[in-house]
Design a protein around this motif. Structure first.
Motif, short mmCIF file in Angstrom:
data_model
loop_
_atom_site.label_atom_id
_atom_site.label_comp_id
_atom_site.label_asym_id
_atom_site.label_seq_id
_atom_site.Cartn_x
_atom_site.Cartn_y
_atom_site.Cartn_z
N UNK A 176 5.04 8.71 49.58
CA UNK A 176 5.95 7.60 49.92
C UNK A 176 6.62 7.03 48.67
N UNK A 177 6.66 7.81 47.59
CA UNK A 177 7.17 7.29 46.32
C UNK A 177 8.61 6.81 46.42
N UNK A 178 9.43 7.45 47.23
CA UNK A 178 10.84 7.06 47.33
C UNK A 178 11.00 5.66 47.92
N UNK A 179 10.02 5.21 48.71
CA UNK A 179 10.11 3.88 49.31
C UNK A 179 9.91 2.76 48.28
N UNK A 180 9.29 3.06 47.16
CA UNK A 180 9.06 2.03 46.14
C UNK A 180 10.38 1.44 45.66
N UNK A 181 11.41 2.28 45.56
CA UNK A 181 12.74 1.82 45.17
C UNK A 181 13.60 1.48 46.37
N UNK A 182 13.51 2.28 47.43
CA UNK A 182 14.37 2.09 48.60
C UNK A 182 14.15 0.72 49.25
N UNK A 183 12.93 0.22 49.28
CA UNK A 183 12.67 -1.07 49.91
C UNK A 183 13.45 -2.19 49.24
N UNK A 184 13.57 -2.14 47.92
CA UNK A 184 14.34 -3.13 47.17
C UNK A 184 15.83 -3.00 47.44
N UNK A 185 16.34 -1.75 47.37
CA UNK A 185 17.76 -1.53 47.51
C UNK A 185 18.25 -1.76 48.94
N UNK A 186 17.44 -1.41 49.93
CA UNK A 186 17.83 -1.64 51.33
C UNK A 186 17.96 -3.12 51.60
#
Length: 506
Positions: free
Chosen positions: A25-35
């Motif tokens: 789930x590493x991509x969610x660490x950044x995606x949650x902020x940007x979304x």
């Protein structure tokens, strides 16, 4: 402060993924902020027209403070993602309100310079986030890095609250003299909820290793409801109809999405290249963003200080700077190997940032030329929203492409070498590029080769995307709102005059 949260994950992702067992789930660490940032951004322009910008800025810093606290005490991945989302929501207001204030208060001759300065401060934050996080995380842990931002952000909030003049309001007089109750009742709540939900669901469906069709389908159902509300129901719509009908604004936003998606590939994956291919330490790997962001800031400042000193069209400079950007990306794609000279690679990264900074400055002021002055705050917030989309799309689509290529290359590489039962190693390598430096022999060669292939494919895809965006930007045209209105008036006068001549002749 807000910009550091964009890049802080590039050099701490490995440690966070290991602590929270979130390799897949590493991509969610950044995606949650940007979304979250993308979803909230459209509301910021309208709120600045309703309330004082200084108040909007202060509330945004409070939200960032709260998000940093949640992130710093998170015991699980779910709580961590919640903290990142809250932080992103606050960052959306900070970045947009800063640009609105600069455009309205700097004046025509200096607004290009101040926009360049704002972009420079953002890119400094991106550079510092990666470098400082990479240096401090091994000594203090990643939770301290997020926790220390809470008191700093709230202190900055109070400085902004007392630093901006109390009487300063946006130039829109539509809500002048409204009481607090009238302002609250004039908010387009349905439009705000439907737009935020549409963006949130759409980006949610694209994030992660696998595309989720149900959220995307729901976003397509909600979007028509938002359009009907904005055009026919809402008295004070979130996005005025003049913006929705503006070809120049919409094409600028679309071009910005593709252009900045390519830019985010550089921000996310040049540190990955340094970690996995060059075997640099996390603190040193983050420093590879410094020349890129130095060029980014310098490009914006030079364009603003030297050239953007008037109102009017900047059509040709916008296209020229955007066309040079994919050329630098192509060079990076071809040289992202372990044998490339570090000096040559750094120079290319610098010029890539230089073209990015100048292009963003030129396209922004050209968009302001294309739109009426009374809707500039909304246009700016819409452009910022699409920039946020670019980060989300870059991390979701680009990250998904990179992960698929990397996973396939790792599986094929280990299979050809006769190394069986490496499934757990592949899983950890896909979420932690820093693990490559700890491997030896054949395993390390396979891992390095897989990362080189993944980065090259990703950069080449970014080349094609950014080249196509030059054509989209070309469709914006060069005539401003005032010129088009005058042309329409002349056409009406000619038609009326022609009708009168026919009547007289009869």
């Amino acid at each position: 402060m807000a910009a550091t949260n964009m890049s802080i994950l590039t050099t701490t992702q490995s440690a966070i993924a290991a602590d929270l067992d979130a390799f897949e789930e590493a991509s969610w660490l950044t995606s949650s902020y940007l979304i979250a940032m993308s979803s909230i951004a459209p509301l910021s322009g309208r709120l600045c027209q309703l309330f004082s910008p200084r108040l909007c800025m202060f509330v945004s810093t409070v939200i960032v403070c709260l998000g940093c606290i949640i992130t710093s005490i998170s015991p699980s991945l779910g709580v961590f993602l919640l903290g990142r989302a809250v932080t992103g929501a606050g960052a959306a207001g900070i970045m947009i309100v800063a640009t609105i204030i600069a455009v309205q208060l700097a004046g025509t001759k200096r607004r290009g310079l101040y926009i360049g300065l704002i972009n420079s401060s953002l890119t400094v934050g991106v550079s510092l986030g990666a470098v400082i996080a990479g240096a401090l995380e091994p000594k203090f842990g990643w939770k301290i890095l997020f926790g220390i931002q809470a008191p700093i952000s709230i202190a900055a909030g109070f400085c902004i609250l007392f630093g901006i003049p109390k009487k300063y309001l946006t130039s829109n007089s539509e809500f002048a003299g409204f009481s607090l109750r009238q302002k609250l009742t004039s908010i387009d709540y349905f439009g705000a909820v439907s737009l935020t939900s549409t963006i949130l669901l759409f980006l949610l469906g694209l994030s992660g290793r696998h595309i989720m069709p149900i959220p995307i389908f729901l976003s397509f159902l909600l979007f028509p409801l938002f359009i009907v509300n904005e055009t026919r129901i809402a008295k004070y719509p979130i996005i005025p109809i003049t913006i929705l009908r503006s070809r120049g604004t919409l094409l600028t936003c679309l071009a910005t999405v593709g252009f900045m998606m390519s830019r985010w590939c550089i921000l996310f994956y040049t540190p990955v290249y340094a970690l996995a291919v060059r075997a640099w330490a996390p603190a040193v790997a983050g420093s590879i963003l410094i020349p890129n962001n130095l060029g980014f800031g310098l490009g914006g400042i030079l364009a603003g200080a030297i050239h953007i000193r008037r109102a009017g069209s900047f059509y040709v400079p916008s296209l020229t700077s955007m066309a040079l950007f994919p050329l630098t990306l192509l060079v990076l794609a071809l040289t992202s190997v372990s044998t490339t000279s570090v000096v040559a690679y750094v120079i290319t990264v610098f010029f890539n940032g230089l073209m990015t900074g100048s292009a963003l400055n030129y396209t922004l002021v050209h968009m302001l030329h294309l739109t009426p002055g009374e809707v500039h705050p909304i246009a700016l917030s819409l452009l910022a929203t699409f920039r946020g989309f670019a980060g989300s799309f870059g991390s979701a689509i680009g990250g998904g492409l990179f992960m698929r290529i990397l996973g396939k290359e790792l599986e094929n590489g280990f299979a050809k070498a006769g190394l069986k039962h490496r499934e757990d190693l592949i899983r950890r390598l896909m979420g932690s590029p820093a693990l490559v430096s700890g491997l030896e022999g054949t395993e390390r060669k396979i891992a390095v080769s897989a990362y080189v292939t993944g980065i090259r494919v990703l950069f080449l895809a970014a080349v094609g995307l950014s080249a196509a965006m030059v054509l989209v930007q070309a469709g914006t045209g060069w005539k401003g709102a005032a010129e088009e209105s005058k042309a329409e008036e002349n056409e009406v006068e000619e038609e009326v005059g022609g009708g009168e001549s026919l009547i007289a002749g009869s």
